[in-house]
Each structure stands twice: as structure tokens, then as C-alpha cells.
Design an enzyme around this catalytic site. Structure first.
Site: not given
Length: 430
Positions: A105, A132, A134, A187, A190, A201, A205
Site C-alpha cells: 500500500k 487495501v 486485506g 501483535g 508494531e 497507513d 489506503k
């Protein structure tokens, strides 16, 4: 049966998912394409790294030319991440007449138009559904399923990390720092969460979605971006009292051929479909002029959801090769970019203030809004027990953005106002 050879750039979580699907769903792949796919080489940074699967160790290479310059490889799948190196590799692959599939992305938001033009020039395919949402087939839906409609607005929860954090803050009444630590331990975030929590992020997208929905060549610089780091427990509490939920959403809207594109914490009515999207899930709400309202929902990341999108792109590329239509599906933005001016942007707003707990304080605040010709939809006031202050939360009716920014400054200087604690956009009322 015809064989299609594939080179894989990267062998992390998503790369492992791609291998898993191609191994376990080979019969379905062959049924849909009439071809057998074979992974020929896999580019890695460290051949000795311990991996989930090791039966492909003989295919590993540290040399990208073994994929990019290999005449036997037909398709390159890029799942290595990063920007400049991936950009260089994709350019080389396209120059060598290899079709490309990417989940990157960041790369597509910044250099997508350039790479798509290169693919078109070479008569190659470049697909990027996994960049974008998943496993949510949103890009294919915009270019195929909704291609005949005029998209008026897109509003989406497109970052799972921030949605997880805000969901936990809302349901468990805990602060941002504590939930972030929990998200990192699980998880979902990050070690350096800046790109997620500062909205970058999501902004990338929204650039990709805007290219496809409106064919407008917007860039990251055109996106107004705000993250979630300043969202307080009190903001969530008072939003609930007023009948709203706070989500980090991306919004792209075109009116009179002018685009308004932004990312930020936003209040949604609790009855809005996006308000109930929790944890790491993503959802994208599309308003079409003819179709009306549609929503796409699902896991926004993860090994197999992302791999599904990549393998679906792979099926499309193989079909294009067989039908002789490679490079005919390249979608390049071709409309003039006109961003909406600040003075023309309208919306509703939430504001939370600390004011002196004294007679007439609230009337002075509402009087100021009245003077600025901003009407109020909802207002609540509650005392702060530890201080001689009251907390006031307000929802405005629709107003011009520049008018709201002006009253924000006036309120800061008002004698009865101790502090303007926060303000956010309100969406989903129409």
C-alpha cells in the site's frame, strides 16, 4: 496443461500465506485458469532464518536478478514491503515483460501512477487488491462491480490497529497507552506504531481508493490526516452519552467535481453500520449515486486474508495471459484534481470543554455559538468533582469548517472557558 511460473519477492507472513494457498488450493486454481502454477524462486534477505515451512528452502535466493531477469518466470509477486527497493524491483520486472502483483500500500499510494503507467507501456498487468483491506475485495468492487455507478462518498475503517485500540478503550474504559501496549503484545500493533496511530497507513489506503473511485490523481499531501494519540477516555465517554462512537475513519467525498479527502478520529452515530465494527476488523462504506449504500466488511490484514487477495489477483493475471488481454485492465487516474477549499468544507463537530462551574457560564458559550451563526444539535454539562469546573460536550449542526475554526479560537479566549479539551468531526448523520 500449461504451466505458469511465479517468482516471490519476500517470504514473511504474507508470503507464507501465498505458498500455503497455492499448495492447498492447486486444484481450484487449475479449475479456474486451466493452468498449473509453480513457484520457481523466492527472494529472501536471510536464507538461514527459521521459517514455518522449510520444504521450499531449495527455491530461496538472495539475488533478485534470479527472479527479475529470469526468462522462465512469468509473474512476480511482491510481498517484501518497503518503498524504494520494491519500486526498483517492480520497474525491472515490468521492463522484462513480467506481470506483477503487489500488496504494498505504501508503494502504490506514493508511486502507483508511475508504476501503472510503466505496466501499461509494457503491456503487462499490475494488480494490487491486497494493498487495501486485506481480504476485502474492495478495489475489484470499485473497478468492476461498481464501475457503472458514480461514487459520491467513501467512508471506511481501514486500519485494524487503531480500530482495535479504540474498541478496547470504548468497551473496557482504559486509556490509550495501556491499550497500545496490549495491542503490541498481541501483535496487532508494531513496536513502532507511528504509521498506524498517526493515521498515515489509513491515509495511504484512502489515496488508493480515491484513485479508483474517482479517477483523480490525489497524493498523500492532499489528505488531511490526524491520528488517535490525543483521543482521551473522556472523549469516548461523552461521545457515548451523546449517542456516538469514536472511530478512526478515512473519508473521500466528491461534490461539484471537487474532492475532500481526510483521515481522523470521527464520531459516528451508534446505529451506523461502521460504529459496530470492532477490534482489528476493517469495513468500507460506499455511497453510489445509483446503487445507494453498500458496505464491505472483513479482516483487514493477516496471513491468509491478504494471501487470498493476492491469489485472486494471480488468477486474474493468468486468465488475462490466456485470453491475450494483459495490460488492458490498467486503471490510471485521468480526471483533473480539484481539492475542495477549506472555506467550502462543511460538517458537524463534537467539542469538549472545561468551563467555570458558575451561573451563566453555559449561556455565554451558547450565546457565542449563536453570534457566529452555528446552531447546536446536542449539549450536556456535568460537574467535575475534583475542581470548581464543569465539563461541557457539544454536537453542532452542519457548519462551515472555517466558522468552526473561528469559534474554537474565540472559545479559548472566553473568560468562562478554562480549556477546550478536544474536538472531532461527526459523520453519518445523512
Amino acid at each position: 496443461m500449461e504451466k505458469i511460473s511465479v517468482g516471490l519477492l519476500g517470504f514473511g507472513t504474507v508470503g507464507t500465506g501465498v505458498i500455503h494457498l497455492l499448495t492447498n488450493e492447486q486444484n481450484k486454481f487449475q479449475q479456474q485458469t486451466g493452468s498449473k502454477v509453480e513457484i520457481q524462486k523466492i527472494l529472501v534477505k536471510d536464507r538461514e532464518k527459521n521459517r514455518k515451512i522449510n520444504e521450499y528452502d531449495h527455491l530461496l535466493t538472495l539475488d533478485p536478478s534470479e527472479i527479475l531477469e529470469n526468462p522462465e518466470i512469468d509473474i512476480v509477486i511482491e510481498v517484501m514491503g518497503g518503498i524504494q527497493e520494491a519500486r526498483q524491483y517492480i520497474h525491472t520486472a515490468l521492463k522484462n515483460k513480467k506481470h506483477v502483483i503487489t500488496a504494498n500500500k505504501d508503494l502504490m499510494a506514493i508511486h502507483g501512477s508511475e508504476l501503472l503507467q510503466a505496466a501499461s507501456d509494457q503491456g503487462c498487468d499490475l494488480y494490487y487488491e491486497a494493498s487495501v483491506g486485506g481480504g476485502i475485495p474492495i478495489l475489484r468492487s470499485l473497478t468492476d462491480g461498481l464501475a457503472a455507478d458514480r461514487i459520491k462518498k467513501i467512508i471506511g475503517i481501514v486500519n485494524g490497529t487503531t480500530n482495535y485500540i479504540l474498541s478496547k478503550m470504548s468497551h473496557q474504559s482504559v486509556n490509550y497507552e495501556k491499550v497500545l501496549q496490549e495491542a503490541q503484545s498481541l501483535g496487532f500493533a508494531e513496536a513502532d506504531p507511528t504509521s498506524d496511530v498517526e493515521g498515515l497507513d489509513a491515509a495511504r489506503k484512502m489515496v488508493i481508493l480515491s484513485h479508483l473511485a474517482y479517477s483523480i490523481p490525489v497524493t498523500l499531501e492532499d489528505v488531511v490526516v490526524e491520528g488517535i494519540t490525543r483521543v482521551a477516555e473522556e472523549d469516548i465517554l461523552y461521545s457515548k452519552k451523546l449517542g456516538y462512537t469514536i472511530k478512526l475513519v478515512g473519508i473521500a467525498e466528491v461534490e461539484d467535481d471537487e474532492i475532500d479527502i481526510r483521515v481522523g478520529p470521527t464520531l459516528l452515530p451508534t446505529g451506523h453500520p461502521l460504529a459496530s465494527v470492532d477490534n482489528e476488523y476493517n469495513a468500507i462504506y460506499v455511497y453510489g449515486q445509483s446503487v445507494g449504500e453498500t458496505m464491505f466488511y472483513g479482516p483487514g490484514a493477516g496471513e491468509l486474508p491478504t494471501a487470498i487477495a493476492i491469489v485472486s489477483d494471480l488468477i486474474s493475471v493468468v486468465k488475462n495471459i490466456k485470453h491475450g488481454t494483459s495490460g488492458h485492465h490498467i486503471f490510471l487516474p485521468n480526471q483533473e484534481k480539484k481539492c475542495k477549499l477549506v472555506e467550502d468544507i462543511e460538517g458537524q463537530y463534537f467539542m469538549r470543554l472545561h468551563v467555570k462551574d458558575q451561573p451563566g457560564a453555559l449561556s455565554k458559550i451558547t450565546g457565542l455559538f449563536n453570534e457566529q451563526e452555528i446552531s447546536l444539535q446536542k449539549i450536556i454539562q456535568e460537574p467535575l468533582l475534583s475542581e470548581k469546573l464543569a465539563e461541557v460536550a457539544i454536537i453542532t449542526h452542519t457548519t462551515k469548517q472555517h466558522q468552526f475554526e473561528q469559534i474554537y479560537q474565540l472559545l479559548k479566549d472566553l473568560e468562562v472557558v478554562r480549556d477546550v479539551k478536544s474536538y472531532y468531526r461527526v459523520e453519518g448523520m445523512n
